[in-house]
Design an enzyme around this catalytic site. Structure first.
Site, PDB file in Angstrom:
ATOM      1  NE  ARG A  31     -10.820   1.848   6.535  1.00 23.98           N
ATOM      2  CZ  ARG A  31     -10.902   2.690   5.418  1.00 23.98           C
ATOM      3  NH1 ARG A  31     -10.216   3.744   5.174  1.00 23.98           N
ATOM      4  NH2 ARG A  31     -12.027   2.417   4.540  1.00 23.98           N
ATOM      5  CG  ASP A  49      -0.093   0.036  14.107  1.00 21.54           C
ATOM      6  OD1 ASP A  49      -1.016  -0.728  13.467  1.00 21.54           O
ATOM      7  OD2 ASP A  49      -0.201   1.124  14.776  1.00 21.54           O
ATOM      8  CB  VAL A 100     -13.432   4.841  13.365  1.00 18.78           C
ATOM      9  CG1 VAL A 100     -14.936   5.436  13.680  1.00 18.78           C
ATOM     10  CG2 VAL A 100     -12.296   5.834  13.784  1.00 18.78           C
ATOM     11  CD  GLN A 149      -1.753   1.859  19.048  1.00 14.41           C
ATOM     12  OE1 GLN A 149      -1.496   2.033  19.931  1.00 14.41           O
ATOM     13  NE2 GLN A 149      -2.176   0.867  18.174  1.00 14.41           N
ATOM     14  CE1 TYR A 203      -3.967   2.291   0.538  1.00 12.56           C
ATOM     15  CE2 TYR A 203      -2.609   3.267   2.431  1.00 12.56           C
ATOM     16  CZ  TYR A 203      -3.750   3.070   1.585  1.00 12.56           C
ATOM     17  OH  TYR A 203      -4.702   4.174   1.680  1.00 12.56           O
TER      18      TYR A 203
HETATM   19  P1  NAD Z   1     -12.603   1.876   0.667  1.00 15.16           P
HETATM   20  O1  NAD Z   1     -11.943   0.551   0.499  1.00 15.16           O
HETATM   21  O2  NAD Z   1     -13.989   2.034   1.086  1.00 15.16           O
HETATM   22  O3  NAD Z   1     -12.892   2.155  -1.257  1.00 15.16           O
HETATM   23  C1  NAD Z   1     -11.952   2.044  -2.077  1.00 15.16           C
HETATM   24  C2  NAD Z   1     -12.871   1.630  -3.270  1.00 15.16           C
HETATM   25  O4  NAD Z   1     -11.857   1.188  -4.410  1.00 15.16           O
HETATM   26  C3  NAD Z   1     -13.667   0.441  -2.995  1.00 15.16           C
HETATM   27  O5  NAD Z   1     -15.057   0.739  -3.612  1.00 15.16           O
HETATM   28  C4  NAD Z   1     -13.192  -0.742  -3.956  1.00 15.16           C
HETATM   29  O6  NAD Z   1     -14.268  -1.538  -4.141  1.00 15.16           O
HETATM   30  C5  NAD Z   1     -12.583  -0.213  -5.220  1.00 15.16           C
HETATM   31  N1  NAD Z   1     -11.571  -0.784  -5.692  1.00 15.16           N
HETATM   32  C6  NAD Z   1     -10.612  -1.447  -5.259  1.00 15.16           C
HETATM   33  N2  NAD Z   1      -9.388  -1.789  -5.915  1.00 15.16           N
HETATM   34  C7  NAD Z   1     -10.056  -1.222  -7.221  1.00 15.16           C
HETATM   35  C8  NAD Z   1      -9.531  -1.778  -8.663  1.00 15.16           C
HETATM   36  N3  NAD Z   1      -8.694  -2.699  -8.842  1.00 15.16           N
HETATM   37  N4  NAD Z   1     -10.572  -1.238  -9.579  1.00 15.16           N
HETATM   38  C9  NAD Z   1     -11.651  -0.554  -9.404  1.00 15.16           C
HETATM   39  N5  NAD Z   1     -12.012  -0.190  -8.020  1.00 15.16           N
HETATM   40  C10 NAD Z   1     -11.324  -0.699  -6.951  1.00 15.16           C
HETATM   41  O7  NAD Z   1     -11.791   2.671   1.089  1.00 15.16           O
HETATM   42  P2  NAD Z   1     -11.627   4.493   1.294  1.00 15.16           P
HETATM   43  O8  NAD Z   1     -11.834   4.707   2.541  1.00 15.16           O
HETATM   44  O9  NAD Z   1     -12.970   4.832   0.687  1.00 15.16           O
HETATM   45  O10 NAD Z   1     -10.548   4.905   0.350  1.00 15.16           O
HETATM   46  C11 NAD Z   1     -10.795   5.512  -0.822  1.00 15.16           C
HETATM   47  C12 NAD Z   1      -9.450   6.113  -1.227  1.00 15.16           C
HETATM   48  O11 NAD Z   1      -8.791   6.906  -0.627  1.00 15.16           O
HETATM   49  C13 NAD Z   1      -8.219   4.978  -1.590  1.00 15.16           C
HETATM   50  O12 NAD Z   1      -7.577   5.037  -2.561  1.00 15.16           O
HETATM   51  C14 NAD Z   1      -7.479   5.161  -0.029  1.00 15.16           C
HETATM   52  O13 NAD Z   1      -5.932   4.509  -0.242  1.00 15.16           O
HETATM   53  C15 NAD Z   1      -7.418   6.480   0.088  1.00 15.16           C
HETATM   54  N6  NAD Z   1      -7.329   6.804   1.522  1.00 15.16           N
HETATM   55  C16 NAD Z   1      -8.340   6.671   2.294  1.00 15.16           C
HETATM   56  C17 NAD Z   1      -8.075   6.786   3.717  1.00 15.16           C
HETATM   57  C18 NAD Z   1      -9.156   6.887   4.773  1.00 15.16           C
HETATM   58  O14 NAD Z   1      -8.905   7.015   6.014  1.00 15.16           O
HETATM   59  N7  NAD Z   1     -10.343   6.547   4.616  1.00 15.16           N
HETATM   60  C19 NAD Z   1      -6.815   7.326   4.151  1.00 15.16           C
HETATM   61  C20 NAD Z   1      -5.837   7.660   3.233  1.00 15.16           C
HETATM   62  C21 NAD Z   1      -6.105   7.420   1.948  1.00 15.16           C
HETATM   63  N1  UDP Z   2      -6.261  -0.595  15.668  1.00 14.66           N
HETATM   64  C1  UDP Z   2      -6.817  -1.312  16.915  1.00 14.66           C
HETATM   65  N2  UDP Z   2      -7.718  -2.066  17.114  1.00 14.66           N
HETATM   66  C2  UDP Z   2      -8.410  -2.287  16.154  1.00 14.66           C
HETATM   67  C3  UDP Z   2      -8.254  -1.899  14.660  1.00 14.66           C
HETATM   68  C4  UDP Z   2      -7.032  -1.073  14.501  1.00 14.66           C
HETATM   69  O1  UDP Z   2      -6.069  -0.671  18.265  1.00 14.66           O
HETATM   70  O2  UDP Z   2      -9.307  -3.223  16.030  1.00 14.66           O
HETATM   71  C5  UDP Z   2      -5.184   0.171  15.706  1.00 14.66           C
HETATM   72  C6  UDP Z   2      -4.064  -0.080  14.786  1.00 14.66           C
HETATM   73  O3  UDP Z   2      -3.141  -0.937  15.182  1.00 14.66           O
HETATM   74  C7  UDP Z   2      -3.564   1.433  14.474  1.00 14.66           C
HETATM   75  C8  UDP Z   2      -4.575   2.254  14.431  1.00 14.66           C
HETATM   76  O4  UDP Z   2      -5.721   1.413  15.459  1.00 14.66           O
HETATM   77  O5  UDP Z   2      -2.564   1.533  15.671  1.00 14.66           O
HETATM   78  C9  UDP Z   2      -5.386   2.575  13.115  1.00 14.66           C
HETATM   79  O6  UDP Z   2      -5.770   1.590  12.410  1.00 14.66           O
HETATM   80  P1  UDP Z   2      -6.357   1.515  10.831  1.00 14.66           P
HETATM   81  O7  UDP Z   2      -6.354   0.200  10.574  1.00 14.66           O
HETATM   82  O8  UDP Z   2      -7.714   2.137  11.114  1.00 14.66           O
HETATM   83  O9  UDP Z   2      -5.512   2.671  10.080  1.00 14.66           O
HETATM   84  P2  UDP Z   2      -4.165   2.942   9.820  1.00 14.66           P
HETATM   85  O10 UDP Z   2      -3.824   4.327  10.371  1.00 14.66           O
HETATM   86  O11 UDP Z   2      -3.057   2.034  10.938  1.00 14.66           O
HETATM   87  O12 UDP Z   2      -3.487   2.660   8.467  1.00 14.66           O
END
Ligand code: NAD
Ligand code: UDP
Length: 317
Positions: free
Chosen positions: A191, A278, A193, A214, A150
């Site tokens: 995740r 992590d 939350v 953390q 990732y």
């Molecule tokens: P999510 O998993 O809910 O959404 C990702 C979407 O992409 C899903 O609908 C999945 O089916 C689709 N997808 C995955 N692989 C695919 C492929 N090969 N072709 C077409 N579709 C595909 O996650 P999210 O939280 O909505 O994240 C969306 C974007 O934001 C991602 O790129 C993620 O890396 C980025 N992002 C999210 C967070 C967050 O906290 N939510 C943080 C950092 C980055």
């Molecule tokens: N985490 C946790 N309990 C859970 C899931 C995650 O303590 O059930 C912790 C995880 O180890 C990390 C933080 O929560 O330190 C955030 O994790 P998340 O997977 O949401 O996202 P990250 O920021 O690590 O990509």
């Protein structure tokens, strides 16, 4: 500042996911035509089912690792699993999605002369030794660890975006998203939350990984989407990367205790092993977003958590 776009045809990859579905909604509200593309790996039609009858909404099943031939004015490239559990499930596919997906969407943008926004991540900073993280920080990523598919995939995607910008003059916007939460997170997303809320509502033990000291900084989804829209409207010279996130920083123990209080749950807290690599701390420096987008988050964690808890309660309990 309230940004509105009219009559544009906008492609949202990963549009049936958590963030993507909120983005599609906001774009439609702003009068855009929306083409939502998703392979449903972690997203679902259910997230956009309420949009299917909208005359300006179109849904297409497609994997972004394959070329896509459509006609649009703007692209938001969100396709990629975001939860560590999901992106580590098939790590090779995760890298392919980030890298091949970026190449395909950049190629599409180049042919169309379309603006393209990349959903990058705070994970490009790895386990950061600079705190809070400004965009100038190059990060501390283990290139061969379980999170690398990732982290390095997203880093390579950023490289591609900036090379397309330098080499082909493509208008790009790269946003580094910090942990974002809200309604439509998948209940089994993995995740923190969603895990804590689901566990609290079920009365099951809250699973803290490690000692819970953390930290993470949690942004409510509506705030983040507002930031996306403002960023897309900026002049071409504003390419980013720009951090978007809520600078409020919490330990996982604090998050667990807050979730228990807000749900009124009797869940206990259990401690489980910390996953490898992590990150110990994470907090965005959002000076650039404040200055360039006049943006900052408006929803504090407690309010956003209440809204997310209400969603999970109404949908699943
Ligand atoms: P999510 O998993 O809910 O959404 C990702 C979407 O992409 C899903 O609908 C999945 O089916 C689709 N997808 C995955 N692989 C695919 C492929 N090969 N072709 C077409 N579709 C595909 O996650 P999210 O939280 O909505 O994240 C969306 C974007 O934001 C991602 O790129 C993620 O890396 C980025 N992002 C999210 C967070 C967050 O906290 N939510 C943080 C950092 C980055
Ligand atoms: N985490 C946790 N309990 C859970 C899931 C995650 O303590 O059930 C912790 C995880 O180890 C990390 C933080 O929560 O330190 C955030 O994790 P998340 O997977 O949401 O996202 P990250 O920021 O690590 O990509």
């Amino acid at each position: 500042m309230h940004v509105r776009s009219f009559n544009k045809r906008v492609l949202v990859t990963g549009g049936a996911g958590f963030l993507g579905s909120h983005l599609c909604e906001r774009l439609l509200e702003n009068g855009c035509e929306v083409l939502c593309v998703d392979n449903y790996f972690t997203g679902s039609r259910n997230n956009v089912v309420h949009l299917l009858k909208h005359p300006n909404f179109e849904l297409m099943r497609h994997d972004v690792t394959l070329p896509l031939y459509v006609e649009v004015d703007e692209i938001y490239n969100l396709a990629c699993p975001a939860s560590p559990v999901h992106y580590q499930h098939d790590p090779v596919q995760t890298t392919k999605t980030s890298v091949h997906g970026a190449i395909n969407m950049l190629g599409l943008a180049k042919r169309l002369g379309a603006r393209i926004l990349q959903a990058s991540t705070s994970e490009v900073y790895g386990d950061p030794s600079v705190h809070p993280q400004p965009e100038e920080y190059w990060g501390n990523v283990n290139p061969i660890g379980p999170r690398a598919c990732y982290d390095e995939g997203k880093r390579c995607a950023e490289t591609l975006f900036f090379d397309y910008n330098r080499q082909h003059g493509l208008p790009i916007k790269v946003v580094r998203i910090f942990n974002t939460y809200g309604p439509r997170m998948h209940p089994n997303d993995g995740r923190v939350v969603s895990n804590f809320i689901v566990q609290a509502l079920k009365g099951e033990p809250i699973t803290i990984y490690g000692d819970g000291q953390q930290t993470r900084s949690f942004c409510f989804v509506d705030d983040l989407i507002e930031g996306f829209l403002r960023f897309m409207e900026t002049p071409e010279a504003v390419t980013g990367p720009i951090n978007l996130g809520n600078p409020g920083e919490f330990t996982m123990l604090e998050l667990a205790e807050l979730t228990i209080r807000l749900t009124g749950s009797r869940s206990s807290i259990v401690y489980q092993p910390l996953p490898q690599d992590d990150p110990k701390q994470r907090q965005p420096d959002i000076s650039k977003a404040r200055k360039l987008l006049s943006w900052e988050p408006a929803v504090p964690l407690e309010e956003g958590l209440r809204r997310t808890i209400d969603y999970f309660r109404s949908r699943f309990f």
